[in-house]
Scaffold this active site. Structure first.
Site: not given
Length: 502
Positions: A226, A281, A383
């Site tokens: 992250s 991702c 996200e």
């Protein structure tokens, strides 16, 4: 209960301070194994083994190192079914997706097999009178990788494949959620002829991460995770004098122009947004149709395609995707759907509360489609990392370029169009690191490099390809003179100024 031990100096290291982490089966929501969480003392044992092994490995000529990488590739290919099964049981992705995880890592190993060519330096003969200049790339010494749960095969191989091939020793700290595949890869590297201590695996949480970042003998660190943690890793590692690349989160956009083939776009979007339960991702969680007509036509085609998606257990050959990785992550995804609803977005297809018969305790989230999302919504800015596709409508091309360009993340973006000029203009102007033109997940091939911009990446060098070679090596430049005799007066000449090549 099965224990996934550390792998240090060529074998299992069972010494631990007693802290353990449960490894779950996301399909059932049950504990299937445990992994010890290491500390600084355990890392010290790994570093000591790496320091002993690395000089000899670096002195091994590149061609022989390449032969080990070739053999490692062969062994991983031979163990593919076992690795995919192991990966799916801990991560939750379907078997076909797990095989792809392993294969994309092997692509980088294949690139690393060409290391004799990639390590060739530069040479200039006659840079000055009797002077030649040449450069060489030498390994950093000991590298480390801190990898995420979502690609437990691919991302470790992205890191250690290049790092080891150039002559480094490598210490891998995989995610404690699915550590069995990284551990198995280290065993296969040893079986391939790699020296003990060159590839080691240590398990742990923040305590181990900090020990890696602070250790004076670890010269380079690669991280994927992250963005907040990536920023932390980058700052702490650089402060300790290390070379650091830290890849963070993403919110990738798919721009759909009015001339796009919408049937192909829908096929691409369902795979890119919902494959691997959106836990990528480089997933495509935001679609940006340009113009209201495009948006309505696209939505009409998306709804039946999403309704046709099959959510199943990892071993279901007909499932498009499986469970998410933890119960906490399932709740987090559903909370984001609720947040979007509170913010005024329209929940067109709602995946909350999804259960699978016979697997009611599994961590499944149904595919979700959310329309009329706007840039000011928190659910758009952050996200979600789940099987959720958001529609953000753009009035025109300029707004479509601006949306991903202004977003805090800049990992990947895609544009769908038949217009070559529009695609070329978009690729040149968009403020994002990786661009796909009619390619929904633009992950570069192994001999190019992977890396985003803005809060998606911290550091100046990307993953794998020649960028990876640069990251894991340091350049040494040699200037050599071989004089053909004494100075003009018969005496050796003294030089007290900076020499020039004129």
């Amino acid at each position: 209960m099965r224990i996934v031990d550390h792998f240090i100096a060529g074998g299992a290291d069972t010494k631990s301070d007693g802290r353990m982490h449960d490894i779950f089966d996301p399909n059932q929501g049950e504990v299937q194994a445990r992994v010890p969480l290491g500390d600084a003392a355990l890392l010290e044992r790994a570093v000591a083994a790496a320091k002993e092994a690395q000089p000899g490995w670096a002195a091994t000529n590149p061609q022989r190192r390449a032969r080990v990488m070739f053999e490692f590739k062969r062994l991983v290919e031979g163990d593919m079914d076992n690795l995919a099964q192991m990966l799916s049981s801990e991560h939750g992705k379907v078997i076909a997706d797990s095989r792809g995880d392993v294969q994309r890592g092997l692509d980088v190993i294949e690139f690393a097999c060409g290391i004799p060519h990639a390590l060739k330096g530069e040479y200039t003969q006659g840079a000055g009178p009797g002077i030649d200049v040449y450069s060489m790339r030498q390994p950093l010494g000991i590298g480390a990788g801190i990898t995420p749960f979502n690609f437990p095969a691919m991302i470790p191989m992205w890191m250690f494949g290049v790092s080891i091939a150039v002559g480094n020793a490598f210490i891998l700290k995989p995610s404690e959620r699915d550590p069995s595949v990284p551990r198995r890869l280290a065993e296969l590297f040893l079986e391939a002829g790699g020296p003990e201590g060159i590839l080691q695996v240590v398990h742990g949480d923040k305590e181990m991460v900090d020990a890696i970042l602070d250790h004076p003998d670890i010269a380079g660190v690669s991280f994927v995770g992250s963005s907040d943690i990536a920023h932390y890793v980058y700052k702490r590692g650089v402060a300790a004098g290390k070379r650091v690349q830290a890849m963070g989160g993403a919110k990738n956009h798919g721009i759909v122009l009015p001339d796009a083939d919408l049937d192909q776009v829908v096929a691409d979007l369902t795979g890119a947004a919902f494959g691997s339960a959106g836990e990528r991702c480089m997933a495509l969680p935001v679609v940006v149709p340009v113009g209201e007509d495009t948006a309505e036509r696209l939505k009409d085609k998306l709804i039946p395609a999403i309704d046709a998606l099959r959510v199943g257990i990892s071993t279901d050959d007909e499932a498009h995707y499986g469970p998410v990785v933890t119960a906490e992550h399932k709740q987090r995804i559903e909370n984001w759907i609720a947040t979007a609803e509170r913010e005024g977005a329209d929940i067109v297809v709602d995946g909350r509360g999804f259960t699978l018969q016979g697997h009611e305790n599994g961590w499944f989230v149904g595919p979700t489609l959310i329309d009329n999302v706007t840039p000011d919504m928190e659910s758009y800015r952050e996200e979600i990392f789940g099987p959720v596709l958001q529609i953000v409508r753009a009035r025109d091309f300029e707004e479509a370029v601006a949306l991903p360009s202004k977003h805090q993340y800049g990992n990947g973006v895609a544009i769908f169009t038949r217009n070559g000029h529009a695609a070329r203009e978009f690729a040149a102007r968009v403020n994002v690191g990786m661009v796909g033109i009619n390619v929904p997940i633009p992950v570069p091939v192994a001999y190019h490099s992977f890396g985003g911009w803005k809060r998606s990446a911290f550091g100046d060098t990307n993953q794998h390809g020649m960028e990876g070679i640069k990251f894991w090596t340091k350049v040494k430049t040699v200037t050599a003179r071989w004089p053909d005799g004494l100075g003009g007066d018969g005496e050796l000449a003294n030089t007290f100024v900076i020499p020039t090549m004129g």
